[in-house]
Design a protein around this motif. Structure first.
Motif, short mmCIF file in Angstrom:
data_model
loop_
_atom_site.label_atom_id
_atom_site.label_comp_id
_atom_site.label_asym_id
_atom_site.label_seq_id
_atom_site.Cartn_x
_atom_site.Cartn_y
_atom_site.Cartn_z
N CYS A 125 20.51 11.06 41.07
CA CYS A 125 21.12 10.70 40.00
C CYS A 125 21.13 11.63 38.82
CB CYS A 125 20.72 9.53 39.49
SG CYS A 125 20.73 7.80 40.57
N GLY A 126 20.27 12.82 39.21
CA GLY A 126 20.19 13.83 37.88
C GLY A 126 19.38 12.98 36.66
N LEU A 127 18.87 14.13 35.97
CA LEU A 127 18.13 13.57 34.89
C LEU A 127 18.81 12.54 34.04
CD1 LEU A 127 15.06 13.56 33.31
CD2 LEU A 127 16.07 15.74 31.99
N ALA A 128 19.73 13.12 33.62
CA ALA A 128 20.60 12.09 32.86
C ALA A 128 20.76 10.62 33.19
CB ALA A 128 21.80 12.75 32.02
N GLY A 129 21.25 10.66 34.45
CA GLY A 129 21.46 9.42 35.46
C GLY A 129 20.19 8.76 35.53
N ALA A 130 18.99 9.16 35.63
CA ALA A 130 17.70 8.73 36.11
C ALA A 130 17.24 7.90 34.52
CB ALA A 130 16.87 9.78 36.33
N LEU A 131 17.42 8.71 33.41
CA LEU A 131 17.10 8.08 32.18
C LEU A 131 18.08 7.18 31.78
CD1 LEU A 131 16.62 11.66 30.30
CD2 LEU A 131 14.71 10.03 30.62
N ARG A 132 19.40 7.12 32.21
CA ARG A 132 20.12 6.04 31.77
C ARG A 132 19.85 4.62 32.42
NH1 ARG A 132 25.93 5.17 34.33
NH2 ARG A 132 26.48 3.13 33.58
N ILE A 133 19.40 4.98 33.98
CA ILE A 133 18.93 4.14 34.63
C ILE A 133 17.51 3.00 34.30
CG2 ILE A 133 18.04 3.17 36.99
CD1 ILE A 133 19.94 5.20 38.19
N ALA A 134 16.66 4.07 33.86
CA ALA A 134 15.37 3.64 33.24
C ALA A 134 15.72 2.64 31.95
CB ALA A 134 14.28 4.68 33.04
N GLU A 135 16.56 3.29 31.10
CA GLU A 135 16.74 2.52 29.75
C GLU A 135 17.47 1.25 30.16
OE1 GLU A 135 18.76 5.88 27.79
OE2 GLU A 135 17.08 7.01 27.28
N THR A 136 18.42 1.26 30.95
CA THR A 136 19.04 0.03 31.37
C THR A 136 18.16 -0.89 31.94
OG1 THR A 136 21.16 1.27 31.55
CG2 THR A 136 21.07 -1.15 32.56
N CYS A 137 17.11 -0.70 32.78
CA CYS A 137 16.33 -1.71 33.38
C CYS A 137 15.27 -2.24 32.14
CB CYS A 137 15.38 -0.75 34.43
SG CYS A 137 16.37 -0.40 35.93
N VAL A 138 15.11 -1.40 31.38
CA VAL A 138 14.04 -2.01 30.30
C VAL A 138 14.89 -2.55 29.38
CG1 VAL A 138 12.31 -1.29 28.81
CG2 VAL A 138 12.27 0.04 30.90
N VAL A 139 15.66 -1.94 28.70
CA VAL A 139 16.41 -2.52 27.49
C VAL A 139 17.34 -3.67 27.87
CG1 VAL A 139 17.89 -1.90 25.55
CG2 VAL A 139 15.90 -0.41 26.25
N GLU A 140 18.03 -3.54 28.66
CA GLU A 140 19.40 -4.45 29.20
C GLU A 140 18.60 -5.75 30.15
OE1 GLU A 140 23.58 -4.66 31.43
OE2 GLU A 140 23.04 -2.70 30.26
N PHE A 141 17.86 -5.26 30.98
CA PHE A 141 17.59 -6.24 32.35
C PHE A 141 16.10 -6.55 31.77
CE2 PHE A 141 19.88 -3.61 35.58
CZ PHE A 141 21.17 -3.86 35.10
N GLY A 142 15.30 -6.09 31.04
CA GLY A 142 13.97 -6.54 30.77
C GLY A 142 12.99 -6.32 31.86
N PHE A 143 13.14 -5.43 32.47
CA PHE A 143 11.97 -5.14 33.49
C PHE A 143 10.88 -4.36 32.81
CE2 PHE A 143 15.62 -4.31 37.17
CZ PHE A 143 15.73 -5.52 36.98
N PRO A 144 9.83 -4.90 33.12
CA PRO A 144 8.30 -4.48 32.63
C PRO A 144 7.99 -3.26 33.34
CG PRO A 144 7.78 -6.49 33.77
CD PRO A 144 9.31 -6.18 33.94
N ILE A 145 8.55 -2.84 34.41
CA ILE A 145 8.09 -2.02 35.51
C ILE A 145 9.07 -1.15 35.87
CG2 ILE A 145 6.94 -1.24 37.84
CD1 ILE A 145 5.26 -4.05 37.24
#
Length: 343
Positions: A125-145
């Motif tokens: 996904c590239g660095l930008a894509g990977a960061l976007r996914i991580a942020e979405t998982c935590v901030v939008e989805f509420g994943f703790p891991i």
């Protein structure tokens, strides 16, 4: 954080806080939306009913396995064998986001059965894509891991593509997780140690504790190093799955003898669909029953320490340790986001 993410985290905290001492929890399962399958992956899924490597399980399939195995909850994340990449970073970011979204939706449908966890990939996904996914998982989805898989995606665990993603996951308040196995050269013990030491005040979760599909002889040295590493790096947590059972027995005995906090750092898992929930939890329970009969056991350490594996200790490995870890992780996440635990 979004209102939905906050609600999800608070609900999980409440449930785990009330039930942590009586839950059996599988620490490693992979859920897939069958409707998302495309191309050859779909063709094989529809034509081959028996098991093949990574054959997808839906959330409902995992629930059926859990019921058969007397397992109360599972930590779920996406199945890398079922998420097909295109070679285009933007398109692959969207595909992996969709796989994470299915995990979120599954936890919403079955909130007392699934602990949702994310998955990101700086290689595809590239660095930008990977960061976007991580942020979405935590901030939008509420994943703790949020997990990365250096073995599948073929990048060193402590490479320049990985470290900014780890830093961002920690900054957001979540826990970085990794596939950690001897199946490829990308996850050596030294690499995991470097990542864990980067944020020594925060936990990191290493899945497989050196296993992950490697041949027995090839994995032997990493098994030993992983066991030692966890005892000198107290922020490491291990989900035991896809690992030789005799070495898992050694892990449990070694960490129980080490006592707190290390005896709270191991979690039982199946790696479903790559492993069977019932087979593994049946094996774990039989192993622990053997630990509680030290006079008949072949390990001298057990015979020298009768009563080492109390009922409370066994329940910890089967689920309590993970429940308490997720509880702590959720509370850290809320604190990092400036959100109170109570609504």
């Amino acid at each position: 954080m979004t209102a939905d993410a906050l609600r999800s985290i608070r609900r999980l905290i409440t449930f785990l806080d009330e039930n942590q001492d009586r839950l059996a929890i599988d620490a490693d399962t992979h859920a897939t939306d069958p409707a998302s399958l495309t191309g050859s992956v779909r063709e094989r899924y529809e034509s081959e009913q028996g098991y093949y490597h990574g054959r997808p399980l839906s959330a409902e399939d995992i629930l059926r396995e859990m019921e058969l195995a007397d397992v109360d909850m599972s930590l779920i994340w996406q199945n890398p064998a079922a998420t097909s990449y295109t070679g285009d970073a933007d398109a692959d970011t969207e595909r992996l986001l969709e796989a994470n979204r299915y995990v979120r939706d599954s936890a919403e449908r079955y909130p007392n059965k699934f602990i949702p966890a994310g998955w990101t990939d700086p290689k595809a996904c590239g660095l930008a894509g990977a960061l976007r996914i991580a942020e979405t998982c935590v901030v939008e989805f509420g994943f703790p891991i949020v997990k990365l898989n250096p073995a599948q995606n073929r990048f060193p665990i402590d490479s320049p593509e990985v470290l900014p993603v780890v830093d961002r996951i920690v900054e957001l308040g979540a826990v970085p997780a990794f596939h950690f196995g001897a199946d490829t050269p990308f996850t050596p013990a030294e690499g995991l140690e470097a990542v864990a030491r980067r944020h020594p005040e925060r936990p990191a979760l290493a899945v497989h504790m050196g296993g992950g599909g490697a041949g027995y002889l090839e994995a032997e040295e990493l098994y030993r190093k992983a066991r030692q590493l966890g005892l000198r790096q107290p922020n490491l947590r291990y989900a035991l799955s896809a690992k030789r059972d005799a070495h898992m027995e050694n892990d449990f005995i070694t960490y129980q003898l080490a006592g707190p906090p290390f005896s709270g750092h191991l979690f039982c898992g199946s790696d479903a669909p790559y492993g069977h929930v019932g087979f593994h939890f049946g094996g774990y329970r039989a192993m622990f029953r053997g630990f509680q009969r030290p006079a008949q056991h072949t390990d001298e350490r057990l015979r020298s320490h009768p009563g080492l594996f109390t009922a409370e200790a066994v329940q910890g490995y089967l689920g309590g340790n993970l429940a308490r870890f997720v509880l702590s992780s959720c509370r850290t996440l809320l604190s990092a986001q400036g959100a109170p635990e109570a609504a």
